[in-house]
Write a protein that holds these residues in place. Structure first.
Motif, mmCIF file in Angstrom:
data_model
loop_
_atom_site.group_PDB
_atom_site.id
_atom_site.type_symbol
_atom_site.label_atom_id
_atom_site.label_comp_id
_atom_site.label_asym_id
_atom_site.label_seq_id
_atom_site.Cartn_x
_atom_site.Cartn_y
_atom_site.Cartn_z
ATOM 1 N N ASP A 167 0.833 -1.206 0.000
ATOM 2 C CA ASP A 167 0.000 0.000 0.000
ATOM 3 C C ASP A 167 0.867 1.255 0.000
ATOM 4 O OD1 ASP A 167 0.764 0.699 2.606
ATOM 5 O OD2 ASP A 167 -1.154 0.152 3.520
ATOM 6 N N GLU A 168 0.207 2.413 -0.031
ATOM 7 C CA GLU A 168 0.928 3.679 -0.198
ATOM 8 C C GLU A 168 1.709 4.098 1.033
ATOM 9 O OE1 GLU A 168 -3.116 4.767 1.455
ATOM 10 O OE2 GLU A 168 -2.254 3.291 0.077
ATOM 11 N N ASP A 178 -6.890 1.588 -5.069
ATOM 12 C CA ASP A 178 -6.672 1.951 -3.667
ATOM 13 C C ASP A 178 -6.656 0.678 -2.827
ATOM 14 O OD1 ASP A 178 -9.346 1.183 -3.589
ATOM 15 O OD2 ASP A 178 -10.109 3.230 -3.393
ATOM 16 N N VAL A 196 -1.062 -0.608 -4.854
ATOM 17 C CA VAL A 196 -2.013 0.495 -5.008
ATOM 18 C C VAL A 196 -1.448 1.529 -5.978
ATOM 19 C CG1 VAL A 196 -3.008 0.118 -2.726
ATOM 20 C CG2 VAL A 196 -1.163 1.762 -2.999
#
Length: 491
Positions: free
Chosen positions: A243-244, A370, A276
């Motif tokens: 993820d970010e 996302d 993501v």
């Protein structure tokens, strides 16, 4: 402790534990089972120190460096799967970790007391364990299961993959030698005579007291239909999310270390990474810095066409070194020096073979808008293949990790791990060391945890009276009475 012979050694004081033999079909299994039963009858009543001495002996048979290397070289020569250096590391690491776990745990006599409930639990052996082992780990898995079986004062008979028979036969000989050195019955550990067939494996399954299967799902199904209690494990197809919030270089290094270990033979090896969108390009760059080669769309097609032949993974390419794959896929010269290969994909299911388990140094890459979309993609991948097994997440946001654990149908969710080194137990992971990972009812497995020696014990419960613990009807039914307007609820 000096271990000499069973007759000269004191045993624990509990009454003998009768083991009712299962019927033995005539053939190659009969002699093996008779010897196993005789050895186990002698061993069934030893004390904890003796059981632990046996476990140490089995561990040392594989852990000592010259044996680990000999067996790694033999396994690679016979099966063509994996590489020698990583197999040496796997044999020593898994054996050492399993020995640590086993020596810290009781398996003889009283193993648990609960004074508040008036319960005392006594461990008893099951008898003879039948173990089916795979070609991917023909040395490590037999020792891992043998250690667990003997910890519980059982005997074990191993039915190895024919491809890895020579390796398994050699480690069985070494384990037997170590048992003999300390005066314990060598027939506690045996192997089915060659050639191992479906018929002889099924005969073992029917004759033993518990079947433990690591390997093909066909063998797992046969074990469950044998009429003998059975523990099988499921197929892997591990997807992980980046993820970010993740430390991208750290995530890439972990994924690389895990993916390339023993040329991706582990069921815990990453098969897909879902990134993501906010950090997609940066994450790909980090994976390339870690040693990945990103295939073009044209190269992707060659990967698919050559890794799968008539819908099945090619025996010539699974678990092979990266340079061999690069040449087979006709990748540029620069790709031959890379450690593994990234192939971008957009779909999941039978029409998209890259969405399944590959047993090769090929990692499928998905882009997700996302975290919510990444989670949905992981769920889709698992529903296609690998449901129940495990998934991973690289993040700084533990709320997301908890969300995955709450919502996804997997036994294990690993956070910021090199997946292969955490899933089957690790020195920085609380999961027990094992080479067999249960996947729960999601893959029709009887356990939803890592296989351990506790699965190879019978437990006797001593029950004594405690103060009565009986609530009133109102305490138990009150909420329901209120919902239905029962007259007792008003009192």
């Amino acid at each position: 402790m000096s271990v000499v012979s069973l007759k000269e050694r004191s045993v624990d004081r509990q009454e003998p534990v009768p083991v009712t033999p299962s019927p033995i079909e005539s053939g190659p299994v009969e002699g093996v089972m008779l010897r196993a039963r005789a050895a186990q009858r002698d061993f069934a009543h030893v004390d904890q120190a003796t059981a632990d001495a046996a476990v140490r002996a089995l561990a040392w048979a594989l852990y000592q460096p010259d044996h680990a290397r000999e067996l790694a070289e033999l396994a690679v020569a016979d099966t063509g799967l994996g590489n020698v250096a990583d197999k040496v590391r796997k044999k020593q690491r898994k054996t050492f970790g399993t020995l640590r776990d086993l020596l810290r745990s009781p398996s003889v006599g009283v193993i648990e007391r609960d004074e508040a409930k008036g319960l005392v639990k006594y461990a008893k052996p099951m008898g003879v364990i039948g173990a089916v082992t795979p070609s991917t780990n023909p040395g490590a898995t037999p020792v891992n299961k043998a250690m667990m079986a003997v910890k519980g004062r059982n005997a074990i008979v191993i039915a190895p993959s024919p491809l890895g028979y020579r390796t398994t036969s050699r480690i069985v000989d070494l384990m037997r030698e170590e048992l003999g050195k300390i005066g314990l019955p060598q027939d506690l550990v045996q192997i089915l005579p060659s050639p191992v067939t479906k018929d002889s494996t099924e005969a073992l399954m029917k004759a033993c007291d518990l079947v433990v299967v690591t390997g093909s799902q066909d063998n797992v199904r046969r074990a469950y239909s044998s009429g003998t209690p059975a523990i099988g494990v499921g197929a892997g197809n591990v997807p992980v999310i980046i993820d970010e919030t993740a430390d991208l270089d750290a995530a890439a290094e972990r994924i690389c270390e895990s993916k390339i270990f023993d040329n991706a033979t582990s069921c815990s090896s990453e098969n897909a990474v879902v990134i993501v969108d906010a950090v997609y390009d940066q994450a790909i760059a980090a994976l390339e810095r870690a040693g990945a080669y990103l295939c073009t769309p044209e190269e992707k097609q060659r990967v698919v066409d050559r890794l799968w032949v008539k819908g099945k993974l090619s025996r010539d390419l699974i678990a092979r070194d990266a340079d061999i794959l690069a040449k087979a896929f006709e990748l540029p010269k620069e790709a031959e020096s890379k450690k593994f290969f990234l192939v971008e994909e957009t779909g999941v299911g039978k029409a998209y073979p890259l969405s399944g388990e590959k047993l090769a140094l090929v990692l499928t890459v998905y882009r997700a808008s996302d975290f919510k979309a990444a989670k949905a993609r992981v769920d889709e991948i698992l529903n296609h293949q690998g449901k129940g097994h495990s998934c991973g997440l690289h993040t700084k946001n533990m709320d997301r990790a908890r969300e995955l654990a709450e919502d996804l149908e997997v036994v294990r969710v690993l956070v910021n791990f090199a997946h292969t080194f955490g899933n089957g137990g690790g020195f920085n992971s609380g999961l027990g060391f094992t080479l067999s990972m249960g996947c729960g009812s999601w893959q029709k497995n009887s356990i939803s945890e890592n296989l351990s020696y506790r699965h190879m014990l019978n437990i006797t419960h001593l029950v004594t009276p405690i103060p009565e613990d009986k609530p009133t009807e109102l305490e138990l039914f009150g909420p329901h009475w209120k919902r239905i307007g029962h007259e007792e609820a008003a009192r």
